[in-house]
Design a protein around this motif. Structure first.
Motif, PDB file in Angstrom:
ATOM      1  N   ALA A   1       0.824  -1.206   0.000  1.00  0.00           N
ATOM      2  CA  ALA A   1       0.000   0.000   0.000  1.00  0.00           C
ATOM      3  C   ALA A   1       0.860   1.258   0.000  1.00  0.00           C
ATOM      4  O   ALA A   1       0.571   2.228  -0.704  1.00  0.00           O
ATOM      5  CB  ALA A   1      -0.929  -0.011   1.211  1.00  0.00           C
ATOM      6  N   LEU A   2       1.934   1.256   0.773  1.00  0.00           N
ATOM      7  CA  LEU A   2       2.837   2.412   0.812  1.00  0.00           C
ATOM      8  C   LEU A   2       3.506   2.624  -0.544  1.00  0.00           C
ATOM      9  O   LEU A   2       3.642   3.756  -1.013  1.00  0.00           O
ATOM     10  CB  LEU A   2       3.895   2.209   1.898  1.00  0.00           C
ATOM     11  N   ALA A   3       3.939   1.514  -1.168  1.00  0.00           N
ATOM     12  CA  ALA A   3       4.590   1.617  -2.475  1.00  0.00           C
ATOM     13  C   ALA A   3       3.629   2.143  -3.532  1.00  0.00           C
ATOM     14  O   ALA A   3       4.008   2.918  -4.411  1.00  0.00           O
ATOM     15  CB  ALA A   3       5.139   0.251  -2.890  1.00  0.00           C
ATOM     16  N   THR A   4       2.370   1.745  -3.427  1.00  0.00           N
ATOM     17  CA  THR A   4       1.369   2.196  -4.390  1.00  0.00           C
ATOM     18  C   THR A   4       0.994   3.655  -4.164  1.00  0.00           C
ATOM     19  O   THR A   4       0.918   4.446  -5.111  1.00  0.00           O
ATOM     20  CB  THR A   4       0.112   1.311  -4.296  1.00  0.00           C
ATOM     21  N   TYR A   5       0.784   4.024  -2.907  1.00  0.00           N
ATOM     22  CA  TYR A   5       0.279   5.365  -2.603  1.00  0.00           C
ATOM     23  C   TYR A   5       1.360   6.434  -2.756  1.00  0.00           C
ATOM     24  O   TYR A   5       1.137   7.469  -3.393  1.00  0.00           O
ATOM     25  CB  TYR A   5      -0.282   5.392  -1.186  1.00  0.00           C
TER      26      TYR A   5
ATOM     27  N   LYS B   1       3.652   5.469  -6.360  1.00  0.00           N
ATOM     28  CA  LYS B   1       2.862   5.251  -7.580  1.00  0.00           C
ATOM     29  C   LYS B   1       3.303   3.998  -8.331  1.00  0.00           C
ATOM     30  O   LYS B   1       3.280   3.957  -9.561  1.00  0.00           O
ATOM     31  CB  LYS B   1       2.930   6.471  -8.512  1.00  0.00           C
ATOM     32  N   LEU B   2       3.709   2.980  -7.595  1.00  0.00           N
ATOM     33  CA  LEU B   2       4.130   1.731  -8.216  1.00  0.00           C
ATOM     34  C   LEU B   2       2.936   0.789  -8.374  1.00  0.00           C
ATOM     35  O   LEU B   2       2.033   0.763  -7.545  1.00  0.00           O
ATOM     36  CB  LEU B   2       5.201   1.043  -7.369  1.00  0.00           C
ATOM     37  N   VAL B   3       2.959   0.023  -9.445  1.00  0.00           N
ATOM     38  CA  VAL B   3       1.991  -1.054  -9.631  1.00  0.00           C
ATOM     39  C   VAL B   3       2.658  -2.319  -9.106  1.00  0.00           C
ATOM     40  O   VAL B   3       3.549  -2.880  -9.740  1.00  0.00           O
ATOM     41  CB  VAL B   3       1.604  -1.219 -11.113  1.00  0.00           C
ATOM     42  N   VAL B   4       2.259  -2.757  -7.927  1.00  0.00           N
ATOM     43  CA  VAL B   4       2.944  -3.877  -7.276  1.00  0.00           C
ATOM     44  C   VAL B   4       1.926  -4.824  -6.663  1.00  0.00           C
ATOM     45  O   VAL B   4       0.912  -4.406  -6.108  1.00  0.00           O
ATOM     46  CB  VAL B   4       3.934  -3.359  -6.197  1.00  0.00           C
ATOM     47  N   VAL B   5       2.182  -6.118  -6.817  1.00  0.00           N
ATOM     48  CA  VAL B   5       1.344  -7.161  -6.235  1.00  0.00           C
ATOM     49  C   VAL B   5       2.165  -7.874  -5.174  1.00  0.00           C
ATOM     50  O   VAL B   5       3.296  -8.286  -5.425  1.00  0.00           O
ATOM     51  CB  VAL B   5       0.889  -8.168  -7.310  1.00  0.00           C
ATOM     52  N   GLU B   6       1.604  -8.014  -3.977  1.00  0.00           N
ATOM     53  CA  GLU B   6       2.320  -8.703  -2.914  1.00  0.00           C
ATOM     54  C   GLU B   6       1.732 -10.086  -2.690  1.00  0.00           C
ATOM     55  O   GLU B   6       0.522 -10.286  -2.816  1.00  0.00           O
ATOM     56  CB  GLU B   6       2.285  -7.889  -1.614  1.00  0.00           C
ATOM     57  N   PHE B   7       2.588 -11.047  -2.407  1.00  0.00           N
ATOM     58  CA  PHE B   7       2.170 -12.393  -2.053  1.00  0.00           C
ATOM     59  C   PHE B   7       3.092 -12.868  -0.945  1.00  0.00           C
ATOM     60  O   PHE B   7       4.229 -13.260  -1.187  1.00  0.00           O
ATOM     61  CB  PHE B   7       2.234 -13.337  -3.260  1.00  0.00           C
ATOM     62  N   PHE B   8       2.634 -12.747   0.295  1.00  0.00           N
ATOM     63  CA  PHE B   8       3.450 -13.036   1.459  1.00  0.00           C
ATOM     64  C   PHE B   8       4.718 -12.176   1.434  1.00  0.00           C
ATOM     65  O   PHE B   8       4.625 -10.967   1.545  1.00  0.00           O
ATOM     66  CB  PHE B   8       3.764 -14.527   1.550  1.00  0.00           C
ATOM     67  N   ASP B   9       5.882 -12.777   1.233  1.00  0.00           N
ATOM     68  CA  ASP B   9       7.126 -12.000   1.280  1.00  0.00           C
ATOM     69  C   ASP B   9       7.669 -11.676  -0.107  1.00  0.00           C
ATOM     70  O   ASP B   9       8.800 -11.202  -0.230  1.00  0.00           O
ATOM     71  CB  ASP B   9       8.197 -12.740   2.085  1.00  0.00           C
TER      72      ASP B   9
ATOM     73  N   LEU C   1      11.580   1.139  -4.845  1.00  0.00           N
ATOM     74  CA  LEU C   1      11.091   0.074  -3.975  1.00  0.00           C
ATOM     75  C   LEU C   1      12.166  -0.377  -3.007  1.00  0.00           C
ATOM     76  O   LEU C   1      11.898  -0.610  -1.813  1.00  0.00           O
ATOM     77  CB  LEU C   1      10.585  -1.106  -4.803  1.00  0.00           C
ATOM     78  N   ASP C   2      13.409  -0.502  -3.492  1.00  0.00           N
ATOM     79  CA  ASP C   2      14.512  -0.915  -2.615  1.00  0.00           C
ATOM     80  C   ASP C   2      14.747   0.111  -1.511  1.00  0.00           C
ATOM     81  O   ASP C   2      14.993  -0.243  -0.352  1.00  0.00           O
ATOM     82  CB  ASP C   2      15.790  -1.120  -3.429  1.00  0.00           C
ATOM     83  N   VAL C   3      14.677   1.390  -1.861  1.00  0.00           N
ATOM     84  CA  VAL C   3      14.871   2.446  -0.860  1.00  0.00           C
ATOM     85  C   VAL C   3      13.743   2.427   0.163  1.00  0.00           C
ATOM     86  O   VAL C   3      13.971   2.578   1.371  1.00  0.00           O
ATOM     87  CB  VAL C   3      14.975   3.823  -1.537  1.00  0.00           C
ATOM     88  N   LEU C   4      12.500   2.237  -0.306  1.00  0.00           N
ATOM     89  CA  LEU C   4      11.366   2.178   0.617  1.00  0.00           C
ATOM     90  C   LEU C   4      11.534   1.049   1.619  1.00  0.00           C
ATOM     91  O   LEU C   4      11.352   1.241   2.834  1.00  0.00           O
ATOM     92  CB  LEU C   4      10.067   2.000  -0.167  1.00  0.00           C
TER      93      LEU C   4
END
Length: 208
Positions: A75-79, A82-90, A108-111
């Motif tokens: 959610a943080l990466a998206t908000y 502005k990344l389009v990212v799908v999470e599945f566990f880790d 994403l790496d910095v976040l």
């Protein structure tokens, strides 16, 4: 949009970011320490007791607790990014336009670093954005997105070949398929089929 027709905007890339020993990065609550006691026998056969300091992999409560964190990261990466990212566990699978691949990877790496998470950095797991990549056990191919507007999904290299080899050995003269072998083939076929065609093969799998 017609303004996206050039300069690398229509080419689509993807990758997978994998957290390193994800459950071990989350300490258990001190208030729940009484629920994190593990018993194991020492070499002499006497029981020894240990207290888990982090989430224990496999326990139901640990799964629910961890998923709250992974969903929050997505959610943080998206908000904010502005990344389009799908999470599945880790595992986190971001999708990005070709011209923004390096920027998205760094963001994403910095976040994750700012939030205190350690990312797996082995050669097998840390791979840059690419047109074709393996995510959660299947091959995702974006190489035809520009010319044909198609996304190709397939089982990762070696999975189908391994199933064919195992079945071929059973079909050889003298080959046998007992309960364990049938269960193994069923599991592999269900997983392979489910990656690309959902549960269409479920009725046939019941025969095994």
């Amino acid at each position: 949009h017609n303004e996206w027709g050039e300069d690398g905007w229509t080419g689509v890339l993807g990758r997978v970011a994998d957290l390193k020993k994800a459950y071990k990065q989350l300490p258990s609550s001190p208030a729940h320490s009484c629920f994190g006691i593990i018993s194991a026998k020492n070499p002499s056969g006497q029981p020894r007791f240990f207290r888990a300091l982090s989430l224990m992999f496999g326990t139901t409560a640990a799964v629910f607790a961890f998923l709250r964190f992974s969903r929050a990261i997505s959610a943080l990466a998206t908000y904010y990014l502005k990344l389009v990212v799908v999470e599945f566990f880790d595992d986190f699978t971001p999708i990005e336009a070709e011209c923004l691949g390096d920027s998205a990877e760094n963001a994403l790496d910095v976040l994750l670093g700012l939030l205190g998470w350690k990312v797996a950095t082995s050669e097998a797991t840390e791979k840059p954005f690419a047109r074709s990549f393996v995510s959660l056990g299947f091959q995702l191919d974006f190489s035809a997105t520009e010319s044909e507007m198609k996304v190709r999904v397939a089982n990762k290299a070696g999975r189908v070949e391994a199933i064919k080899k195992q079945v071929g050995e059973m079909l050889q003269p003298g080959g046998l398929m007992g309960f364990k072998e049938a269960l193994s083939i069923r599991g592999k076929l269900c997983y392979a089929e489910g990656q690309t065609h959902a549960r269409f093969s479920a009725p046939a799998m019941r025969l095994l």
